[in-house]
Design an enzyme around this catalytic site. Structure first.
Site, PDB file in Angstrom:
ATOM      1  N   ILE A  62      49.395  32.698  25.861  1.00  0.00           N
ATOM      2  CA  ILE A  62      50.525  32.161  27.008  1.00  0.00           C
ATOM      3  C   ILE A  62      49.855  31.423  28.163  1.00  0.00           C
ATOM      4  O   ILE A  62      48.954  32.219  28.939  1.00  0.00           O
ATOM      5  CB  ILE A  62      51.554  33.151  27.177  1.00  0.00           C
ATOM      6  CG1 ILE A  62      52.205  33.812  26.041  1.00  0.00           C
ATOM      7  CG2 ILE A  62      52.271  32.802  28.596  1.00  0.00           C
ATOM      8  CD1 ILE A  62      53.270  32.712  25.539  1.00  0.00           C
ATOM      9  N   LYS A  63      49.744  30.380  28.224  1.00  0.00           N
ATOM     10  CA  LYS A  63      49.148  29.595  29.285  1.00  0.00           C
ATOM     11  C   LYS A  63      50.099  29.842  30.849  1.00  0.00           C
ATOM     12  O   LYS A  63      51.180  29.525  30.690  1.00  0.00           O
ATOM     13  CB  LYS A  63      49.002  28.176  29.082  1.00  0.00           C
ATOM     14  CG  LYS A  63      48.030  27.772  28.141  1.00  0.00           C
ATOM     15  CD  LYS A  63      47.998  26.212  27.807  1.00  0.00           C
ATOM     16  CE  LYS A  63      47.103  25.642  28.822  1.00  0.00           C
ATOM     17  NZ  LYS A  63      46.892  24.038  28.533  1.00  0.00           N
ATOM     18  N   LEU A  64      49.328  29.968  31.645  1.00  0.00           N
ATOM     19  CA  LEU A  64      49.880  30.265  32.940  1.00  0.00           C
ATOM     20  C   LEU A  64      49.206  29.670  34.220  1.00  0.00           C
ATOM     21  O   LEU A  64      47.777  29.763  33.796  1.00  0.00           O
ATOM     22  CB  LEU A  64      50.176  31.608  33.348  1.00  0.00           C
ATOM     23  CG  LEU A  64      50.956  32.685  32.543  1.00  0.00           C
ATOM     24  CD1 LEU A  64      50.438  34.152  32.747  1.00  0.00           C
ATOM     25  CD2 LEU A  64      52.342  32.522  32.730  1.00  0.00           C
ATOM     26  N   THR A  93      50.203  28.033  24.446  1.00  0.00           N
ATOM     27  CA  THR A  93      51.671  27.383  24.614  1.00  0.00           C
ATOM     28  C   THR A  93      51.797  27.818  26.024  1.00  0.00           C
ATOM     29  O   THR A  93      51.754  28.943  26.587  1.00  0.00           O
ATOM     30  CB  THR A  93      52.681  27.724  23.880  1.00  0.00           C
ATOM     31  OG1 THR A  93      52.376  27.459  22.536  1.00  0.00           O
ATOM     32  CG2 THR A  93      54.072  27.068  24.211  1.00  0.00           C
TER      33      THR A  93
END
EC number: 2.2.1.2
Length: 308
Positions: free
Chosen positions: A124-126, A88
Site C-alpha cells: 500500500i503506497k502512502l 497500489t
C-alpha cells in the site's frame, strides 16, 4: 556482453514503474508500482476499455469505489505476469488524515483479497507525511505492508525507518529537477543531488541495521540509475528500462552495504516537522507531488463518472 539491465538485476531488484501490461510482459521486472498518474495513463490504453466498463458497472455509480476497483483490477492483471508485488496508492487527498488513510488502505486490501490476491503480494503506497508514516506504522502491525512514496528529505527517511515501514520510494529525478531549476546548474553522475540523497539514505539504513527496503524512484536518465546500482530496488519507467536493455556497456555495482553511514537518530513529531520546514526542496516537492496525484485522482474520477 550482457545488457546493462541484466547486469543491474544481479545486485538490484528491478521494478517497473507503469500500469502498461505489454511493457511489463516485455521487460520482465520482479515487481511493479502504480500511482494515480499512471492509472490515468492506463485508463487511456485501449486494452483497458472493457475493464473500465466492468468496474464502473460493478461500482453502481460509486465513483470512489470505481477508482479503487480499477486500481485493484489493473494491479491484479499485472500480478499475473510478475513474480513479485504490486504497489497500489491510497488517494493522495487523504495524506494528512491518518484514520482515513487506514480505512482506505484496509479497503484496498479487502478488494485485492476479494479478487483472490493475498495481501502479501500487495504494498500500500502512502505519501511520506507525518500522518502517512503513522498510518503505515499501524498497517505494518496489522500485517499490511507499505510503500512510503513522495520521499524527498532525509527526515522523511529517518521517520519511515523508525516506524518500521516495509519500503520507501525516494524520488531521484524530482530532487534533481528542483536543484537544476533552483541553481541553473546541470548535475551528472555522483554530483546529482537526487543520487546523493538516495545514497545517503541507503548508507544510513545499512549502517543502523534497518530492514526497510530502499527503492529509488523517479529517474530522468540511465546515468542516475547507474549511480545507484546496488540499491535494494529501483523502480524504472519502461522507456528507461528499454534503454538499459539496449545498452551492452558495463554496469558496476556502486552501492554496497558496508559503506559508512550516519549515526541513528529517532525524530519526534516536532523534530520531523522542523526538519521538513528547514528543507525547502523536500517541503515543496512533497506538497507538489500530493497536489499532482490529487489532480490526477480527480481526473480519473471524472473519467469514471463520465462513462458510467
Amino acid at each position: 556482453m550482457t545488457s546493462k539491465l541484466e547486469q543491474l538485476k544481479q545486485f538490484t531488484t528491478v521494478v517497473a514503474d507503469t500500469g502498461d501490461l505489454d511493457a511489463i510482459t516485455r521487460l520482465k521486472p520482479v515487481d511493479a508500482t502504480t500511482n494515480p498518474s499512471l492509472l490515468l495513463k492506463a485508463a487511456a490504453i485501449p486494452g483497458y476499455a472493457d475493464l473500465l466498463k466492468q468496474v464502473k458497472s460493478d461500482a453502481k455509480g460509486n465513483v470512489d469505489l470505481a477508482c479503487d476497483k480499477f486500481a485493484v483490477a489493473v494491479g491484479a492483471g499485472i500480478l499475473k505476469v510478475i513474480p513479485g508485488r504490486i504497489s497500489t496508492e491510497v488517494d493522495a487527498r487523504l495524506s494528512f488524515d491518518e484514520p482515513a488513510l487506514l480505512s482506505k488502505a484496509r479497503q484496498l486490501i479487502e478488494l485485492y483479497q476479494a479478487a483472490g490476491i493475498p495481501k502479501d503480494r500487495v504494498l500500500i503506497k502512502l505519501a511520506s507525511t507525518w500522518e502517512g508514516i503513522r498510518a503505515a506504522e499501524q498497517l505494518e502491525k496489522e500485517g499490511i505492508q507499505t510503500n512510503l512514496t513522495l520521499l524527498f528529505s532525509f527526515a522523511q527517511a529517518q521517520a519511515c525507518a523508525d516506524a518500521g515501514v516495509f519500503l520507501i520510494s525516494p524520488f531521484v529525478g524530482r530532487i534533481y529537477d528542483w536543484y537544476k531549476k533552483s541553481t541553473g546548474q546541470e548535475y551528472v553522475g555522483a554530483n546529482d543531488p537526487g543520487v546523493q540523497s538516495v545514497t545517503r539514505i541507503y548508507n544510513y539504513y545499512k549502517a543502523n541495521g534497518y530492514n526497510t527496503v530502499v527503492m529509488g524512484a523517479s529517474f530522468r536518465n540511465i546515468g542516475q540509475i547507474e549511480q545507484l546500482a546496488g540499491c535494494d530496488r529501483l523502480t524504472i519507467s519502461p522507456e528507461l528500462l528499454q534503454q538499459l536493455s539496449d545498452d551492452q556497456g558495463e554496469l558496476p555495482q556502486v552501492l554496497k552495504p558496508g559503506d559508512a553511514g550516519e549515526a541513528k537518530q529517532v525524530l519526534s513529531e516536532s523534530q520531523f516537522r522542523w526538519a521538513m520546514n528547514e528543507d525547502a526542496m523536500g517541503t515543496e516537492k512533497l506538497a507538489e507531488g500530493i497536489r499532482q496525484f490529487a489532480r490526477d485522482q480527480e481526473k480519473l474520477e471524472k473519467l469514471m463518472a463520465d462513462k458510467a
